[in-house]
Design an enzyme around this catalytic site. Structure first.
Site, PDB file in Angstrom:
ATOM      1  N   CYS A  43      -3.356  -5.602   6.705  1.00 38.38           N
ATOM      2  CA  CYS A  43      -4.266  -4.826   6.357  1.00 38.38           C
ATOM      3  C   CYS A  43      -4.139  -3.244   7.254  1.00 38.38           C
ATOM      4  O   CYS A  43      -4.122  -2.081   6.457  1.00 38.38           O
ATOM      5  CB  CYS A  43      -6.094  -5.629   6.292  1.00 38.38           C
ATOM      6  SG  CYS A  43      -8.003  -4.236   6.370  1.00 38.38           S
ATOM      7  N   LYS A  52      -3.756   3.194   1.536  1.00 37.65           N
ATOM      8  CA  LYS A  52      -5.051   4.423   1.174  1.00 37.65           C
ATOM      9  C   LYS A  52      -4.799   5.744   1.660  1.00 37.65           C
ATOM     10  O   LYS A  52      -5.544   6.206   1.787  1.00 37.65           O
ATOM     11  CB  LYS A  52      -5.996   3.554   1.720  1.00 37.65           C
ATOM     12  CG  LYS A  52      -6.891   3.012   1.100  1.00 37.65           C
ATOM     13  CD  LYS A  52      -6.496   1.444   0.398  1.00 37.65           C
ATOM     14  CE  LYS A  52      -5.553   1.369  -0.727  1.00 37.65           C
ATOM     15  NZ  LYS A  52      -4.664   0.130  -0.920  1.00 37.65           N
ATOM     16  N   GLY A 184       9.152  -5.236  -9.479  1.00 36.88           N
ATOM     17  CA  GLY A 184       7.843  -5.564  -8.552  1.00 36.88           C
ATOM     18  C   GLY A 184       6.747  -4.280  -9.179  1.00 36.88           C
ATOM     19  O   GLY A 184       6.233  -3.607  -8.092  1.00 36.88           O
ATOM     20  N   GLY A 186       3.440  -5.519  -9.471  1.00 37.08           N
ATOM     21  CA  GLY A 186       1.782  -5.849  -9.172  1.00 37.08           C
ATOM     22  C   GLY A 186       1.577  -4.900  -8.107  1.00 37.08           C
ATOM     23  O   GLY A 186       1.933  -3.061  -8.321  1.00 37.08           O
ATOM     24  N   GLY A 189       3.448  -2.270  -6.014  1.00 37.49           N
ATOM     25  CA  GLY A 189       4.270  -1.196  -6.513  1.00 37.49           C
ATOM     26  C   GLY A 189       3.523  -0.406  -7.259  1.00 37.49           C
ATOM     27  O   GLY A 189       4.055   0.863  -6.877  1.00 37.49           O
ATOM     28  N   GLU A 191       0.636   0.481  -5.892  1.00 38.16           N
ATOM     29  CA  GLU A 191       0.174   2.199  -5.621  1.00 38.16           C
ATOM     30  C   GLU A 191       1.106   2.979  -5.179  1.00 38.16           C
ATOM     31  O   GLU A 191       0.364   4.337  -4.765  1.00 38.16           O
ATOM     32  CB  GLU A 191      -0.101   1.082  -4.522  1.00 38.16           C
ATOM     33  CG  GLU A 191      -1.533   0.611  -4.730  1.00 38.16           C
ATOM     34  CD  GLU A 191      -2.685   0.182  -3.774  1.00 38.16           C
ATOM     35  OE1 GLU A 191      -4.000  -0.132  -3.611  1.00 38.16           O
ATOM     36  OE2 GLU A 191      -2.562  -0.144  -2.159  1.00 38.16           O
ATOM     37  N   GLU A 207      10.191  -4.260 -13.541  1.00 44.44           N
ATOM     38  CA  GLU A 207       8.550  -5.397 -13.721  1.00 44.44           C
ATOM     39  C   GLU A 207       9.620  -6.425 -14.548  1.00 44.44           C
ATOM     40  O   GLU A 207       9.622  -6.170 -15.918  1.00 44.44           O
ATOM     41  CB  GLU A 207       7.507  -5.158 -13.963  1.00 44.44           C
ATOM     42  CG  GLU A 207       6.715  -6.255 -14.054  1.00 44.44           C
ATOM     43  CD  GLU A 207       6.146  -7.788 -13.035  1.00 44.44           C
ATOM     44  OE1 GLU A 207       6.487  -6.343 -12.156  1.00 44.44           O
ATOM     45  OE2 GLU A 207       6.186  -8.276 -13.645  1.00 44.44           O
ATOM     46  N   ASP A 310      -4.622 -15.084   3.932  1.00 43.78           N
ATOM     47  CA  ASP A 310      -3.417 -14.842   2.729  1.00 43.78           C
ATOM     48  C   ASP A 310      -2.817 -16.166   3.474  1.00 43.78           C
ATOM     49  O   ASP A 310      -2.102 -16.985   2.390  1.00 43.78           O
ATOM     50  CB  ASP A 310      -2.019 -13.386   3.703  1.00 43.78           C
ATOM     51  CG  ASP A 310      -2.876 -12.472   2.582  1.00 43.78           C
ATOM     52  OD1 ASP A 310      -4.093 -12.125   2.430  1.00 43.78           O
ATOM     53  OD2 ASP A 310      -1.822 -11.645   2.674  1.00 43.78           O
ATOM     54  N   HIS A 443     -29.024   8.807 -11.699  1.00 39.67           N
ATOM     55  CA  HIS A 443     -28.141   9.288 -13.151  1.00 39.67           C
ATOM     56  C   HIS A 443     -27.527  10.506 -11.823  1.00 39.67           C
ATOM     57  O   HIS A 443     -29.126  11.244 -11.656  1.00 39.67           O
ATOM     58  CB  HIS A 443     -28.432   9.600 -14.183  1.00 39.67           C
ATOM     59  CG  HIS A 443     -28.493  10.768 -15.231  1.00 39.67           C
ATOM     60  ND1 HIS A 443     -27.803  10.086 -15.907  1.00 39.67           N
ATOM     61  CD2 HIS A 443     -29.316  11.704 -15.315  1.00 39.67           C
ATOM     62  CE1 HIS A 443     -27.126  11.127 -16.771  1.00 39.67           C
ATOM     63  NE2 HIS A 443     -28.277  12.255 -16.386  1.00 39.67           N
TER      64      HIS A 443
HETATM   65  P1  NAI Z   1       1.856  -8.896  -6.890  1.00 38.70           P
HETATM   66  O1  NAI Z   1       1.783  -9.866  -6.652  1.00 38.70           O
HETATM   67  O2  NAI Z   1       0.404  -8.514  -7.146  1.00 38.70           O
HETATM   68  O3  NAI Z   1       2.725  -8.418  -7.398  1.00 38.70           O
HETATM   69  C1  NAI Z   1       4.796  -8.466  -8.223  1.00 38.70           C
HETATM   70  C2  NAI Z   1       5.136  -7.993  -9.722  1.00 38.70           C
HETATM   71  O4  NAI Z   1       6.796  -7.925  -8.813  1.00 38.70           O
HETATM   72  C3  NAI Z   1       4.977  -9.210  -9.805  1.00 38.70           C
HETATM   73  O5  NAI Z   1       3.773  -8.491 -11.016  1.00 38.70           O
HETATM   74  C4  NAI Z   1       5.816 -10.048 -10.729  1.00 38.70           C
HETATM   75  O6  NAI Z   1       6.227 -10.470 -11.397  1.00 38.70           O
HETATM   76  C5  NAI Z   1       6.732  -9.432  -9.827  1.00 38.70           C
HETATM   77  N1  NAI Z   1       7.982  -9.809  -9.689  1.00 38.70           N
HETATM   78  C6  NAI Z   1       8.755 -10.780  -8.928  1.00 38.70           C
HETATM   79  N2  NAI Z   1       9.162 -10.959  -8.406  1.00 38.70           N
HETATM   80  C7  NAI Z   1      10.177  -9.638  -9.475  1.00 38.70           C
HETATM   81  C8  NAI Z   1      12.090  -9.975  -9.562  1.00 38.70           C
HETATM   82  N3  NAI Z   1      12.437 -10.103  -9.816  1.00 38.70           N
HETATM   83  N4  NAI Z   1      11.874  -8.715 -10.639  1.00 38.70           N
HETATM   84  C9  NAI Z   1      11.454  -8.127 -11.185  1.00 38.70           C
HETATM   85  N5  NAI Z   1       9.655  -8.490 -10.322  1.00 38.70           N
HETATM   86  C10 NAI Z   1       9.431  -9.136  -9.733  1.00 38.70           C
HETATM   87  O7  NAI Z   1       3.006  -9.010  -5.256  1.00 38.70           O
HETATM   88  P2  NAI Z   1       2.227  -7.261  -4.450  1.00 38.70           P
HETATM   89  O8  NAI Z   1       2.561  -6.261  -5.308  1.00 38.70           O
HETATM   90  O9  NAI Z   1       4.207  -7.746  -3.748  1.00 38.70           O
HETATM   91  O10 NAI Z   1       1.531  -7.285  -3.517  1.00 38.70           O
HETATM   92  C11 NAI Z   1       1.263  -8.540  -2.619  1.00 38.70           C
HETATM   93  C12 NAI Z   1      -0.296  -8.975  -2.798  1.00 38.70           C
HETATM   94  O11 NAI Z   1      -0.815  -8.123  -1.268  1.00 38.70           O
HETATM   95  C13 NAI Z   1      -0.979  -9.932  -3.516  1.00 38.70           C
HETATM   96  O12 NAI Z   1      -1.900 -10.507  -3.467  1.00 38.70           O
HETATM   97  C14 NAI Z   1      -1.968  -8.318  -3.615  1.00 38.70           C
HETATM   98  O13 NAI Z   1      -3.175  -8.378  -4.475  1.00 38.70           O
HETATM   99  C15 NAI Z   1      -2.179  -8.279  -2.141  1.00 38.70           C
HETATM  100  N6  NAI Z   1      -1.983  -6.839  -2.296  1.00 38.70           N
HETATM  101  C16 NAI Z   1      -3.141  -5.853  -2.224  1.00 38.70           C
HETATM  102  C17 NAI Z   1      -3.905  -4.656  -2.741  1.00 38.70           C
HETATM  103  C18 NAI Z   1      -5.311  -4.560  -2.608  1.00 38.70           C
HETATM  104  O14 NAI Z   1      -5.904  -4.881  -2.769  1.00 38.70           O
HETATM  105  N7  NAI Z   1      -5.699  -3.165  -3.584  1.00 38.70           N
HETATM  106  C19 NAI Z   1      -3.390  -3.621  -2.139  1.00 38.70           C
HETATM  107  C20 NAI Z   1      -1.688  -4.487  -1.678  1.00 38.70           C
HETATM  108  C21 NAI Z   1      -1.304  -4.913  -1.513  1.00 38.70           C
END
Ligand code: NAI
Length: 462
Positions: A43, A52, A184, A186, A189, A191, A207, A310, A443
């Protein structure tokens, strides 16, 4: 030699670990925290806080370049990536030293080193840190997670060549790349896509699902995708990466093969719990799909062994880890508390922000809940029009029709990250639409749209 004996040994100094240690010490438990790298964990050192910091600089840069509508123009605007990286490191260092200070003042002992569980004894658990062995009557496991490296042919080689990066290395990339392919779409990706697109990279996101942002509400996801595309980010959805050869990513979509070349490749396809070499098998801690199994109090199948953050894979968010740690310590001191995961909010810190809590329409449908929804543009808020002025922002509220109870809130638009905790409280306290009607919101504020949306719902007979 007599081993040091602690009431609680915490393995891992991220949000779950350090917060748990502080909580334990505040209840007079003799506490040891073992951290192998830097206090603050992912974090603080390579996740929430550094990203951030980068996004804030990109936001200011973007404002400086694009504020003509507000009557502001600027010339000679430059982005100094090296200064941004320096500030990022300074921010992390400042917050790290804050945590170190809090731990010290609270009487938590901190050892830097690799902690490994050795075995269980009648009165506790032995843990090694190098040559040293300590004993804990209880264990709090908080070792976090690491990026998943999918088995894509050529990916390991590209990582070795420094062309493919994980969310860790990208934070110290020496310059803004001319082009970046992100595997990815998610949270990480998206941000990172926004950051690099705003600072000048040509960004392509590949994705494999049919929407971005993982399981976020599909209407939010669709509009969010439109906005990110308007920013110039290229998206390939339903696309499967087949191989990587140096700078080239080959992917398959609808039966056809495509290739994209870029200076760097970022892999963010999820994270996996750090269970290797932790020693959990030595004491028989159970795992499911690579995550340490826990009950609603955070306890594993072994009494007095808890796992938070995690590592248990339930909700990989720093704020979840904080709360899980609190619940564990409350359980240890004999209070009855438990996790309520359905009211934990989540945020994507792009501009516009995305924030949500509770059920989406899709999840409500899957659970057979008789629900209603109400959508309202954020332009209902005077403050939103004044400060953001875009037409895309909206709020969506999901309501359980049986009780007229709020069960989900989803917001696309700035300040969402700061508003969502109020929505979480509405879910926590099981508020009904009639309760919201009686609340007073400041407001002008963007938060007012919650009440406006509920008014709309009631007006149409909800
Ligand atoms: P994520 O699970 O959010 O997203 C991974 C994405 O990659 C998914 O959409 C999945 O479908 C895709 N994917 C998986 N394998 C793939 C492939 N071979 N080819 C193409 N797409 C593929 O994981 P991410 O973004 O790595 O984040 C990890 C963790 O960190 C998450 O649990 C997230 O909640 C946390 N995190 C939270 C943040 C926040 O609260 N703002 C910021 C950054 C991370």
């Amino acid at each position: 030699m007599t081993k040091m004996v602690y009431d609680l040994i915490v393995l891992g100094g991220g949000p779950g670990g350090y917060h748990g240690a502080l909580q334990a010490a505040s209840h007079n438990l003799k506490t040891l925290l073992i951290e192998k790298e830097k206090l603050g964990g992912v974090c603080l050192n390579e996740g929430c806080i550094p990203t951030k910091t980068l996004l804030q600089s990109a936001k200011v840069y973007h404002h400086a370049l694009h504020s003509e509508d507000l009557g502001v123009t600027a010339s000679n605007v430059e982005y100094h990536h090296e200064k941004v990286l320096k500030r990022k490191n300074e921010v992390s260092a400042q917050l790290r030293s804050g945590i170190r200070g809090q731990l010290k003042v609270s009487g938590v002992e901190v050892i830097e080193g690799y902690g490994q569980i050795l075995r269980r004894q009648a009165d506790g658990f032995l843990v090694s840190i190098g040559e040293e062995v300590v004993k804990g009557k209880r264990l709090l496991l908080a070792t976090g997670a690491s990026p998943v490296i999918p088995p894509i042919p050529g990916l390991k080689e590209a990582i070795g060549q420094g062309i493919a990066l994980t969310s860790r290395e990208i934070l110290d990339i020496p310059h803004i790349p001319e082009s970046l392919t992100i595997i990815g779409g998610g949270v990480i990706g998206l941000e990172m896509a926004e950051y690099f697109a705003k600072t000048g990279s040509r960004v392509t996101v590949i994705e494999m699902q049919n929407q971005i942002g993982g399981p976020i509400d599909s209407e939010i996801s669709t509009t969010f995708l439109k906005i990110l595309k308007q920013m110039g980010i290229l998206f390939e959805l339903n696309a499967k990466v087949q191989s990587i050869d140096h700078h080239q990513v080959t992917y398959e979509k609808q039966g056809k093969t495509f290739r994209v070349d870029s200076e760097y490749i970022l892999v963010c396809t999820g994270r996996k719990p750090n269970i290797e070499n932790l020693g959990i098998e030595a004491i028989g801690v159970e795992t499911i799909k690579g995550c340490v199994s826990t009950d609603e109090t955070g306890q594993t199948n072994i009494p007095n062994v808890y796992a938070v953050g995690d590592l248990n894979g339930k909700s990989m968010l720093a704020h979840t880890a904080y709360r899980e740690a609190e619940v564990c310590i409350q359980t240890i001191i004999g209070k009855k508390e438990q996790m309520r995961y359905h009211t934990i909010p989540a945020v994507i810190y792009t501009t516009p922000e995305v924030a949500f809590v509770g059920e989406t329409e899709e999840s409500a449908l899957a659970k057979g809940i008789d629900y209603a929804k109400v959508n309202l543009p954020l332009n209902y808020s005077g403050r939103y029009v004044v400060e953001q002025g875009d037409r895309n922002g909206f709020i969506k509220i999901v309501i359980d029709k049986k009780y007229n109870q709020i069960i989900g809130v989803h917001i696309l638009g700035n300040y969402a990250s700061e508003i969502i905790y109020g929505a979480s409280m509405m879910l926590e306290t099981e508020m009904r639409t009639s309760d919201i009607e009686q609340l007073v919101f400041p407001h002008p504020s963007v938060s007012e749209v919650i009440k406006d949306a509920i008014h709309q719902y009631i007006k149409i007979g909800g």
